[in-house]
Design a protein around this motif. Structure first.
Motif, PDB file in Angstrom:
ATOM      1  N   ASP A   4      92.829  10.066 -25.611  1.00  0.00           N
ATOM      2  CA  ASP A   4      93.611   9.200 -26.488  1.00  0.00           C
ATOM      3  C   ASP A   4      93.060   7.786 -26.496  1.00  0.00           C
ATOM      4  OD1 ASP A   4      95.997   8.673 -28.154  1.00  0.00           O
ATOM      5  OD2 ASP A   4      96.563   7.401 -26.468  1.00  0.00           O
ATOM      6  N   LYS A   5      92.692   7.281 -25.318  1.00  0.00           N
ATOM      7  CA  LYS A   5      92.129   5.935 -25.224  1.00  0.00           C
ATOM      8  C   LYS A   5      90.822   5.840 -25.984  1.00  0.00           C
ATOM      9  CE  LYS A   5      90.284   2.531 -21.981  1.00  0.00           C
ATOM     10  NZ  LYS A   5      89.993   2.190 -20.571  1.00  0.00           N
ATOM     11  N   ASN A   6      90.000   6.880 -25.873  1.00  0.00           N
ATOM     12  CA  ASN A   6      88.695   6.849 -26.511  1.00  0.00           C
ATOM     13  C   ASN A   6      88.781   6.911 -28.028  1.00  0.00           C
ATOM     14  OD1 ASN A   6      87.427   6.701 -24.049  1.00  0.00           O
ATOM     15  ND2 ASN A   6      87.131   8.918 -23.869  1.00  0.00           N
ATOM     16  N   ASN A   7      89.930   7.318 -28.568  1.00  0.00           N
ATOM     17  CA  ASN A   7      90.099   7.383 -30.012  1.00  0.00           C
ATOM     18  C   ASN A   7      90.697   6.096 -30.580  1.00  0.00           C
ATOM     19  OD1 ASN A   7      89.070   9.958 -30.303  1.00  0.00           O
ATOM     20  ND2 ASN A   7      91.054  10.932 -29.914  1.00  0.00           N
ATOM     21  N   LYS A   8      91.030   5.156 -29.720  1.00  0.00           N
ATOM     22  CA  LYS A   8      91.665   3.923 -30.160  1.00  0.00           C
ATOM     23  C   LYS A   8      90.714   2.740 -30.024  1.00  0.00           C
ATOM     24  CE  LYS A   8      96.479   5.135 -29.111  1.00  0.00           C
ATOM     25  NZ  LYS A   8      97.686   4.756 -28.334  1.00  0.00           N
ATOM     26  N   LEU A   9      90.945   1.730 -30.863  1.00  0.00           N
ATOM     27  CA  LEU A   9      90.193   0.495 -30.750  1.00  0.00           C
ATOM     28  C   LEU A   9      90.681  -0.317 -29.560  1.00  0.00           C
ATOM     29  CD1 LEU A   9      89.989  -0.866 -34.418  1.00  0.00           C
ATOM     30  CD2 LEU A   9      88.152   0.184 -33.089  1.00  0.00           C
ATOM     31  N   THR A  10      89.769  -1.003 -28.919  1.00  0.00           N
ATOM     32  CA  THR A  10      90.129  -2.051 -27.977  1.00  0.00           C
ATOM     33  C   THR A  10      90.225  -3.333 -28.790  1.00  0.00           C
ATOM     34  OG1 THR A  10      89.016  -0.982 -26.114  1.00  0.00           O
ATOM     35  CG2 THR A  10      89.427  -3.348 -25.930  1.00  0.00           C
ATOM     36  N   ARG A  11      91.434  -3.848 -28.939  1.00  0.00           N
ATOM     37  CA  ARG A  11      91.683  -4.998 -29.813  1.00  0.00           C
ATOM     38  C   ARG A  11      91.469  -6.290 -29.031  1.00  0.00           C
ATOM     39  NH1 ARG A  11      95.738  -1.605 -30.140  1.00  0.00           N
ATOM     40  NH2 ARG A  11      97.200  -3.039 -29.125  1.00  0.00           N
ATOM     41  N   ILE A  12      90.604  -7.146 -29.565  1.00  0.00           N
ATOM     42  CA  ILE A  12      90.217  -8.383 -28.882  1.00  0.00           C
ATOM     43  C   ILE A  12      90.676  -9.585 -29.697  1.00  0.00           C
ATOM     44  CG2 ILE A  12      88.300  -9.720 -27.936  1.00  0.00           C
ATOM     45  CD1 ILE A  12      86.643  -7.092 -28.017  1.00  0.00           C
ATOM     46  N   GLY A  13      91.298 -10.542 -29.029  1.00  0.00           N
ATOM     47  CA  GLY A  13      91.628 -11.836 -29.631  1.00  0.00           C
ATOM     48  C   GLY A  13      90.811 -12.914 -28.932  1.00  0.00           C
ATOM     49  N   VAL A  14      90.202 -13.810 -29.697  1.00  0.00           N
ATOM     50  CA  VAL A  14      89.340 -14.859 -29.130  1.00  0.00           C
ATOM     51  C   VAL A  14      89.937 -16.226 -29.448  1.00  0.00           C
ATOM     52  CG1 VAL A  14      87.017 -15.836 -29.028  1.00  0.00           C
ATOM     53  CG2 VAL A  14      87.320 -13.381 -29.472  1.00  0.00           C
ATOM     54  N   PHE A  15      90.025 -17.084 -28.427  1.00  0.00           N
ATOM     55  CA  PHE A  15      90.606 -18.419 -28.590  1.00  0.00           C
ATOM     56  C   PHE A  15      89.652 -19.457 -28.011  1.00  0.00           C
ATOM     57  CE2 PHE A  15      94.005 -15.498 -29.055  1.00  0.00           C
ATOM     58  CZ  PHE A  15      94.895 -16.092 -29.942  1.00  0.00           C
ATOM     59  N   TYR A  16      89.270 -20.416 -28.847  1.00  0.00           N
ATOM     60  CA  TYR A  16      88.317 -21.455 -28.472  1.00  0.00           C
ATOM     61  C   TYR A  16      89.009 -22.783 -28.211  1.00  0.00           C
ATOM     62  CZ  TYR A  16      84.421 -18.673 -30.463  1.00  0.00           C
ATOM     63  OH  TYR A  16      83.487 -17.709 -30.757  1.00  0.00           O
ATOM     64  N   ASP A  17      88.723 -23.388 -27.062  1.00  0.00           N
ATOM     65  CA  ASP A  17      88.950 -24.817 -26.892  1.00  0.00           C
ATOM     66  C   ASP A  17      87.748 -25.481 -27.557  1.00  0.00           C
ATOM     67  OD1 ASP A  17      88.753 -27.472 -25.909  1.00  0.00           O
ATOM     68  OD2 ASP A  17      89.935 -26.969 -24.149  1.00  0.00           O
ATOM     69  N   GLY A  18      87.937 -25.986 -28.785  1.00  0.00           N
ATOM     70  CA  GLY A  18      86.818 -26.418 -29.611  1.00  0.00           C
ATOM     71  C   GLY A  18      86.006 -27.558 -29.031  1.00  0.00           C
ATOM     72  N   ASN A  19      86.664 -28.529 -28.413  1.00  0.00           N
ATOM     73  CA  ASN A  19      85.938 -29.657 -27.846  1.00  0.00           C
ATOM     74  C   ASN A  19      85.047 -29.194 -26.692  1.00  0.00           C
ATOM     75  OD1 ASN A  19      85.471 -32.568 -27.906  1.00  0.00           O
ATOM     76  ND2 ASN A  19      86.450 -32.590 -25.900  1.00  0.00           N
ATOM     77  N   TYR A  20      85.557 -28.267 -25.893  1.00  0.00           N
ATOM     78  CA  TYR A  20      84.768 -27.714 -24.787  1.00  0.00           C
ATOM     79  C   TYR A  20      83.580 -26.917 -25.325  1.00  0.00           C
ATOM     80  CZ  TYR A  20      83.567 -24.643 -20.865  1.00  0.00           C
ATOM     81  OH  TYR A  20      82.898 -23.953 -19.895  1.00  0.00           O
ATOM     82  N   PHE A  21      83.814 -26.098 -26.345  1.00  0.00           N
ATOM     83  CA  PHE A  21      82.731 -25.301 -26.911  1.00  0.00           C
ATOM     84  C   PHE A  21      81.644 -26.197 -27.492  1.00  0.00           C
ATOM     85  CE2 PHE A  21      80.854 -22.956 -30.536  1.00  0.00           C
ATOM     86  CZ  PHE A  21      80.271 -21.918 -29.825  1.00  0.00           C
ATOM     87  N   LEU A  22      82.035 -27.299 -28.159  1.00  0.00           N
ATOM     88  CA  LEU A  22      81.054 -28.241 -28.689  1.00  0.00           C
ATOM     89  C   LEU A  22      80.259 -28.885 -27.565  1.00  0.00           C
ATOM     90  CD1 LEU A  22      79.848 -29.858 -31.051  1.00  0.00           C
ATOM     91  CD2 LEU A  22      81.715 -31.504 -30.744  1.00  0.00           C
ATOM     92  N   HIS A  23      80.928 -29.237 -26.484  1.00  0.00           N
ATOM     93  CA  HIS A  23      80.255 -29.839 -25.325  1.00  0.00           C
ATOM     94  C   HIS A  23      79.211 -28.892 -24.749  1.00  0.00           C
ATOM     95  CE1 HIS A  23      79.643 -31.980 -21.577  1.00  0.00           C
ATOM     96  NE2 HIS A  23      80.132 -30.975 -20.876  1.00  0.00           N
ATOM     97  N   VAL A  24      79.567 -27.616 -24.622  1.00  0.00           N
ATOM     98  CA  VAL A  24      78.628 -26.617 -24.101  1.00  0.00           C
ATOM     99  C   VAL A  24      77.461 -26.432 -25.065  1.00  0.00           C
ATOM    100  CG1 VAL A  24      78.353 -24.171 -23.547  1.00  0.00           C
ATOM    101  CG2 VAL A  24      80.366 -25.416 -22.721  1.00  0.00           C
ATOM    102  N   SER A  25      77.760 -26.327 -26.362  1.00  0.00           N
ATOM    103  CA  SER A  25      76.707 -26.138 -27.353  1.00  0.00           C
ATOM    104  C   SER A  25      75.738 -27.322 -27.366  1.00  0.00           C
ATOM    105  CB  SER A  25      77.326 -25.934 -28.736  1.00  0.00           C
ATOM    106  OG  SER A  25      76.335 -25.624 -29.695  1.00  0.00           O
ATOM    107  N   ASN A  26      76.277 -28.540 -27.223  1.00  0.00           N
ATOM    108  CA  ASN A  26      75.421 -29.729 -27.154  1.00  0.00           C
ATOM    109  C   ASN A  26      74.505 -29.688 -25.937  1.00  0.00           C
ATOM    110  OD1 ASN A  26      76.294 -30.972 -29.494  1.00  0.00           O
ATOM    111  ND2 ASN A  26      77.873 -32.175 -28.480  1.00  0.00           N
ATOM    112  N   TYR A  27      75.043 -29.222 -24.815  1.00  0.00           N
ATOM    113  CA  TYR A  27      74.233 -29.129 -23.602  1.00  0.00           C
ATOM    114  C   TYR A  27      73.025 -28.226 -23.820  1.00  0.00           C
ATOM    115  CZ  TYR A  27      72.753 -27.452 -19.011  1.00  0.00           C
ATOM    116  OH  TYR A  27      71.997 -27.078 -17.928  1.00  0.00           O
TER     117      TYR A  27
END
Length: 314
Positions: A4-27
């Motif tokens: 049953d598990k193998n027939n179902k999607l694993t549903r993912i939600g993604v949440f960004y702290d945008g200022n932190y992500f920009l800081h990492v990308s700049n690095y």
């Protein structure tokens, strides 16, 4: 095996702290040896692979789908942004990237304190409230948080009560600029202790085995050649040389040196330091030794003069 598990999607939600992500990308764009920004689409692809791996889903990558993603950040209002050359343009470019990936954006105006410093207010609270509410109603199997702040610890504890597994994607790094200032980014230990899957992305990226994998290399945008830029024109009445005794706005100078994320502008007797975050109207990596720039002068934490609002000129 749970069919049953193998027939179902694993549903993912993604949440960004945008200022932190920009800081990492700049690095990674300006300091790390890769000299490339993080790709949002590449990161989402990596998330799906990683969730399939840690969840032990025999159905693999295709059954792990990002069904919801949200990006939270403080942003300059139109008046403040208009004073920084091309700031609104670059914001809209990144908005296009987020929209293409189906990411919902959430912005609050950046607040200015009495001292003139600008601060984000309420973004972490807004992210936490949205993440909990959506996890409750949409029943994510895995919620991915791109952040490092310990203020998100209560959110994770509440998500744990729902049975939502949380993957934390965070980066730790440090470097020393030419002024001897140590710039450190560390993930809260309290946060690491309450999540289900703590992923140290700096280790994933720099690990020898991971470094050769497609998923890790796909995390970064291809390095681009320097582009021809439209520099701002300076009226002929503007002074052509920098008076070393004059700290007025709009000085003109020549870039003497470019390093990993910082550089120097010629200004005897001591050349002026500037950081990539002080560059307006152009990507720091598009600057070259010998470029003419305008700049303003401020004092850093040590009381030394540094250049800010650095912009190329014709």
């Amino acid at each position: 095996m749970n069919t049953d598990k193998n027939n179902k999607l694993t549903r993912i939600g993604v949440f960004y702290d945008g200022n932190y992500f920009l800081h990492v990308s700049n690095y990674y764009a300006y300091v790390h040896k890769r000299k490339a920004r993080i790709s949002v689409s590449g990161l989402h692809d990596y998330i799906r692979h990683k969730v399939a791996e840690v969840e032990g889903d025999s159905s693999g990558y295709r059954h792990c789908q990002i069904v919801d993603s949200h990006y939270f950040r403080g942003r300059l209002n139109a008046k403040d942004a208009s004073e920084k050359s091309n700031s609104l343009y670059y914001d809209r470019l990144f908005d296009d990237v987020l929209m293409k990936e189906g990411i919902t954006t959430h912005y609050l105006p950046v607040k200015t304190s009495q001292s003139g410093q600008k601060h984000e207010k309420g973004i972490d609270v807004w992210l936490a409230l949205e993440a909990f509410e959506l996890a409750y109603y949409k029943r994510f199997n895995v919620l991915v948080l791109v952040a490092s702040d310990g203020d998100y610890t209560p959110l994770i504890r509440k998500l744990n009560t729902l049975g939502t597994r949380v993957m934390l994607m965070s980066w730790d790094f440090d470097y020393t600029d030419d002024y001897g200032n140590e710039r450190v980014t560390r993930t809260s230990q309290d946060l690491l202790e309450v999540v289900t899957y703590p992923i140290a992305m700096h280790e994933e990226i720099d690990n020898r085995v991971a470094r050769d994998s497609f998923a890790v290399n796909n995390l970064f945008l291809p390095q681009q050649k320097k582009v021809e830029r439209k520099a701002k024109a300076i009226p002929s009445t503007h002074k052509s040389e920098v008076d070393s005794n004059n700290d007025s706005e709009g000085d003109i100078g020549e870039i003497m040196n470019i390093q990993n994320g910082y550089g120097f502008i010629k200004r005897p007797p001591n050349n002026l330091f500037f950081h990539y975050q002080s560059v307006n109207g152009i990507d720091f990596n598009d600057l070259s030794v010998g470029d003419k720039v305008t700049y303003n002068i401020q004092k850093n934490d040590k009381g030394d003069d540094v250049a800010v609002d650095v912009e190329p000129i014709e």
